[in-house]
Design a protein around this motif. Sequence first.
Motif, PDB file in Angstrom:
ATOM      1  N   GLU A 255      -6.308  -1.272   7.000  1.00 45.47           N
ATOM      2  CA  GLU A 255      -7.589  -0.814   6.471  1.00 45.47           C
ATOM      3  C   GLU A 255      -8.228   0.171   7.453  1.00 45.47           C
ATOM      4  N   GLU A 261     -17.120  10.435   4.752  1.00 45.96           N
ATOM      5  CA  GLU A 261     -16.340  10.349   3.523  1.00 45.96           C
ATOM      6  C   GLU A 261     -15.070  11.187   3.649  1.00 45.96           C
ATOM      7  N   LYS A 264      -8.614  12.272  -0.308  1.00 45.90           N
ATOM      8  CA  LYS A 264      -7.240  11.776  -0.207  1.00 45.90           C
ATOM      9  C   LYS A 264      -6.313  12.776   0.456  1.00 45.90           C
ATOM     10  N   LEU A 267      -5.641  12.512   4.231  1.00 44.35           N
ATOM     11  CA  LEU A 267      -4.916  11.377   4.786  1.00 44.35           C
ATOM     12  C   LEU A 267      -3.505  11.793   5.211  1.00 44.35           C
ATOM     13  N   TRP A 275      -1.501   4.709  -0.569  1.00 46.60           N
ATOM     14  CA  TRP A 275      -2.923   4.672  -0.241  1.00 46.60           C
ATOM     15  C   TRP A 275      -3.738   4.154  -1.420  1.00 46.60           C
ATOM     16  N   GLU A 276      -4.800   3.418  -1.090  1.00 47.43           N
ATOM     17  CA  GLU A 276      -5.724   2.900  -2.108  1.00 47.43           C
ATOM     18  C   GLU A 276      -7.141   3.029  -1.560  1.00 47.43           C
ATOM     19  N   GLN A 277      -8.043   3.649  -2.348  1.00 45.90           N
ATOM     20  CA  GLN A 277      -9.421   3.839  -1.887  1.00 45.90           C
ATOM     21  C   GLN A 277     -10.257   2.601  -2.181  1.00 45.90           C
ATOM     22  N   LYS A 278     -10.935   2.101  -1.134  1.00 44.62           N
ATOM     23  CA  LYS A 278     -11.786   0.922  -1.272  1.00 44.62           C
ATOM     24  C   LYS A 278     -13.224   1.323  -1.546  1.00 44.62           C
ATOM     25  N   THR A 282     -13.719   4.135   3.172  1.00 47.92           N
ATOM     26  CA  THR A 282     -12.689   3.160   3.523  1.00 47.92           C
ATOM     27  C   THR A 282     -11.462   3.312   2.623  1.00 47.92           C
ATOM     28  N   TRP A 283     -10.287   3.404   3.265  1.00 45.43           N
ATOM     29  CA  TRP A 283      -9.013   3.498   2.554  1.00 45.43           C
ATOM     30  C   TRP A 283      -8.077   2.394   3.037  1.00 45.43           C
TER      31      TRP A 283
END
Length: 332
Positions: A255, A261, A264, A267, A275-278, A282-283
Amino acid sequence: MNVIEVQNLRKEFKSYSSRSGLSGAFRDLFTRNYKTLAAVDDISLNIKQGEMVGYIGENGAGKSTTIKMLTGILTPTSGSIVVNGMNPHKQREEFVRTIGVVFGQRSQLWWDIAVQESFRLLKKVYRVSDEDYNRHMGHVIETLEIGPLLDKPVRKLSLGQRMRCELAAALIHNPPLLFLDEPTIGLDVLVKLKIRKFLKEINEQYKTTILLTTHDLTDIEALCERVVLLDEGKIIYDGKLNQLQSQAVEGKQVEFEFLTEIAKNNLVFLPNVQWEQKDATTWLAHVNGDERLVSQLISLVVQKNPIKNVRINEVSTEEIVRKIYEEGMALA
């Protein structure tokens, strides 16, 4: 040196199914439909002196049945058991002086008398000298913080107080082997921490071997390096806890919390990383690989973007065991 040696152990129970209706009940008086069930099915297990082993599994997996055979309460259907160099159910009187047992739902203390009177009775049963009792139990009573409870009847103790006294009672004769079957069931966090700390101390000081069964897997994580996983009476895993985690769970989750901000495309993209955006800053990186890939990913992301925090989210033992049972995973 092996304290416990079990070879091809099996325990069978007979059960019968009742027929329905009045006529069925009448027929059951003369003939019954019996079925043989194997609660423990051909298991082999060796435990060395000084080990703390977690014995885990679902309800009905055979954990308590195994403990009862190892302590001599039940006689096995087949197989061999040697504990502390003795056969538990054939040399019972001599054997029980070499073990301590705590069952979370059973009490070895007398309900209506003071705790210290129960201790004195057990001291006589185990033929412990006054000198040995005072030296050893003074430390146990102080560490478990049960001094103020000694003059109280057991029935007036809370669950947490009683379990600490039960643990002390099991250690009056300072046994080299301790069996704990759900010792922290229903206890609050503070009491659990006291018991865990105490168990670590006696293991380090006296090299006490401990076999622990529990549904609270945080106890296992805190105390045991080795786990034995049971399913339907069979051992499906016997090894290090960290190896169980690496075998049962693919990859890790990293995490990243950024200072600002992050889009994507800013990254770092590597093979076997998703990858997954929280939220806006936060990714989550799902890494299907070993520690080297995790280290490489963190290094590259930190070089490229301002970072507030990085966390590697480990999967809990409880989640691992749940996944094994739900998905029927085979472990070597």
